[in-house]
Design an enzyme around this catalytic site. Structure first.
Site, mmCIF file in Angstrom:
data_model
loop_
_atom_site.group_PDB
_atom_site.id
_atom_site.type_symbol
_atom_site.label_atom_id
_atom_site.label_comp_id
_atom_site.label_asym_id
_atom_site.label_seq_id
_atom_site.Cartn_x
_atom_site.Cartn_y
_atom_site.Cartn_z
ATOM 1 N NE ARG A 98 19.678 10.196 -13.354
ATOM 2 C CZ ARG A 98 18.173 10.027 -13.239
ATOM 3 N NH1 ARG A 98 17.302 10.415 -14.080
ATOM 4 N NH2 ARG A 98 17.807 9.364 -12.281
ATOM 5 C CE LYS A 119 19.838 7.818 -3.312
ATOM 6 N NZ LYS A 119 18.642 7.171 -3.460
ATOM 7 C CD GLU A 145 15.526 9.174 4.125
ATOM 8 O OE1 GLU A 145 14.735 8.779 3.528
ATOM 9 O OE2 GLU A 145 16.069 10.034 3.685
HETATM 10 P P1 ADP Z 1 16.579 5.722 -5.587
HETATM 11 O O1 ADP Z 1 17.516 6.547 -5.686
HETATM 12 O O2 ADP Z 1 16.995 4.251 -5.318
HETATM 13 O O3 ADP Z 1 15.494 5.783 -6.569
HETATM 14 P P2 ADP Z 1 15.044 7.355 -3.551
HETATM 15 O O4 ADP Z 1 15.739 7.746 -2.330
HETATM 16 O O5 ADP Z 1 14.887 8.497 -4.539
HETATM 17 O O6 ADP Z 1 15.880 6.152 -4.036
HETATM 18 O O7 ADP Z 1 13.787 6.534 -3.128
HETATM 19 C C1 ADP Z 1 12.770 5.861 -4.225
HETATM 20 C C2 ADP Z 1 11.561 5.582 -3.665
HETATM 21 O O8 ADP Z 1 11.733 4.847 -2.404
HETATM 22 C C3 ADP Z 1 10.448 6.765 -3.182
HETATM 23 O O9 ADP Z 1 10.108 7.544 -4.238
HETATM 24 C C4 ADP Z 1 9.782 6.462 -2.120
HETATM 25 O O10 ADP Z 1 8.703 5.638 -2.725
HETATM 26 C C5 ADP Z 1 10.794 5.178 -1.502
HETATM 27 N N1 ADP Z 1 11.232 5.769 -0.262
HETATM 28 C C6 ADP Z 1 12.328 6.558 -0.202
HETATM 29 N N2 ADP Z 1 12.749 6.899 1.287
HETATM 30 C C7 ADP Z 1 11.749 6.700 1.765
HETATM 31 C C8 ADP Z 1 11.240 7.127 3.200
HETATM 32 N N3 ADP Z 1 11.840 7.816 4.020
HETATM 33 N N4 ADP Z 1 9.761 6.587 3.528
HETATM 34 C C9 ADP Z 1 8.909 5.784 2.661
HETATM 35 N N5 ADP Z 1 9.424 5.683 1.398
HETATM 36 C C10 ADP Z 1 10.802 5.875 1.018
#
Ligand code: ADP
Length: 444
Positions: free
Chosen positions: A291, A116, A200
């Site tokens: 994917r 990431k 973040e």
């Molecule tokens: P993964 O790869 O584990 O699915 P993601 O980065 O796609 O992780 O994040 C999954 C979910 O976590 C997001 O859809 C959101 O709901 C929450 N999330 C991720 N980053 C943040 C953030 N910076 N602030 C608030 N919620 C977050």
């Protein structure tokens, strides 16, 4: 075009890929563990190969066994589906090294987007706005505290190699962050084999909006609009819809174009999804999935395009079969992820399906590998069925979904059908007013 495709997956997505292949006149090879001998994907495939015992590490994650099965059966390509080995760049590399085609992007792009920290950097360099955060990896507690000072609390600690909604920690104060960093680092090492973490800004009321793209090997990139996947439990999606409620045509066109331009610049090919958090009218990139996604059917329903078919065509070296100007948003679609879990405690509920009745009628699609008499094994993900409904408006879609849910019968195991029934009756859901934290409060 390929003659024979090996499907390196199980459950509904294995069936979904099988169906796309058969529609294209391609024969299929199913691989399966000993626990899945009676699974529907095995029953329907043209050929089957048992690749190992029930544990996924010995079967669906066993790359040498899968590639051997492809060679022995004479398949010319492998479709990985989602989960399992779908985002494993070494698997993609091994497949190509054996002169087989991997139905997905290049190993290099999987690798960049699978990390990431490097993914954020790559898309940011290509002009995509990202969630404010640490400048790359956070090496130490002091490093993290300094970054959080800049970003402002609350912050979220994430694992660079993370996925599946796991391993995220929220810190509202410096003290909480001090405690969270070492734990996040050691958990990341154990769970993802990579202890790199980053920070973040923790957004308070965002929606999760993602953009589906397709890119071919000739440099054409199209976007197929967005999906709203804000209804999540433990950062895992529960219900998804397309288009995103409340997003204007101008915003849709703007984010779609940004994504296409970035993907073209990065040189990515095949299907992919750029995931964003959307708050205060701004999009902030969080990750890219390289994917096909669980929720792809809502896009297929509003665009009338078979995404799996396109991904196979692209891997076979063909051009995308349509242009951006042919992509329309037609009506509205919602997908309910129905899991073999208790609807309130979410405890997995494997076991035998006693009766199974699938809803029907106009605009109703069911992607599931269940059948009456089938034994849902305890070894794998609990997703049991995806009920996808289309309507000419969001209102019609919701009304049809209520009707479809009332017709659906899955007896013998616990399922989350009652949760979905409650959701489609809820005033906030009906109004389209919810963010990524809404469902956690609803099920608490
Ligand atoms: P993964 O790869 O584990 O699915 P993601 O980065 O796609 O992780 O994040 C999954 C979910 O976590 C997001 O859809 C959101 O709901 C929450 N999330 C991720 N980053 C943040 C953030 N910076 N602030 C608030 N919620 C977050």
């Amino acid at each position: 075009m390929f003659d024979k495709v090996l499907i390196a997956n199980r459950g509904e997505i294995a069936l979904r890929i099988h169906r796309a292949c058969k529609d294209m006149g391609i024969s299929t090879v199913a691989v399966h563990s000993t626990a899945d001998s009676n699974a529907m994907h095995v029953r329907l495939a043209d050929e089957t190969v048992c690749i190992g015992p029930p544990a996924a590490v010995q079967s669906y994650l066993n790359a040498p066994a899968i590639i051997s099965a492809a060679i022995v059966s004479g398949a010319d390509a492998i479709h990985p589906g989602y989960g399992f080995l779908s985002e494993n760049s070494q698997f993609a590399q091994m497949i190509e090294a054996h002169n087989l085609a991997f139905i997905g992007p290049s190993a290099e792009h999987i690798s960049i987007m699978g990390d990431k920290v490097s993914a954020k950097k790559a898309v940011q360099d290509a002009g995509i706005p990202v969630v404010p955060g640490s400048d790359g990896a956070v090496e130490s507690v002091e490093d993290g505290l300094a970054a959080a000072q800049q970003i402002g609390y609350p912050v979220i600690v994430k694992a660079s190699g993370g996925g599946g909604g796991k391993g995220m920690k929220i810190a509202y104060t410096a003290e909480e962050l001090r405690a969270a960093i070492p734990i996040a680092k050691s958990e990341a090492a154990v769970n993802f084999g990579n202890d790199v973490i980053y920070l973040e800004k923790y957004l308070q009321k965002p929606r999760h909006i993602e953009v589906q793209i397709l890119a071919d090997k000739f440099g054409s990139v199209v976007h197929l609009n967005e999906r709203d996947c804000s209804l999540q439990r433990k950062h895992q999606k529960v219900l998804e819809e397309a288009p995103a409620p409340g997003l204007s045509e101008a915003e849709r066109a703007r984010i779609g174009k940004l994504c296409c331009d970035a993907v073209a610049k990065i040189g990515y090919h095949n299907a992919g999804t750029l995931e964003f958090l959307y708050e205060g009218g701004e999009f902030y990139f969080i990750e890219m999935n390289t994917r096909i996604q669980v929720e792809h059917p809502v896009t297929e329903m509003i665009c009338g395009i078979d995404l799996v078919r396109e991904s196979i065509r692209i891997a076979a070296g063909e051009a995308i079969s349509f242009k951006q100007k042919n992509v329309r948003v037609n009506g509205h679609a919602i997908e309910c992820r129905i899991c073999a879990e208790h609807p309130e405690t979410f405890v997995p509920s494997p076991g035998q399906i006693k009766s199974f009745h699938v809803p029907g009628g106009i605009g109703v699609r069911m992607d599931s590998a269940l059948y009456a008499g089938y034994d849902v094994p305890p070894y794998y993900d609990s997703l049991a069925a995806k009920l996808i409904v289309h309507g000419s408006t969001r209102e019609e879609c919701l009304s049809r979904l209520r009707r479809a849910l009332s017709e659906l019968v899955i007896d013998g195991i616990d399922t989350t059908i009652p949760l979905h029934q409650a959701l489609v009756e809820n005033a906030d859901i009906i109004a389209g007013e919810y963010d990524i934290h809404w469902l956690e409060k609803f099920v608490a």
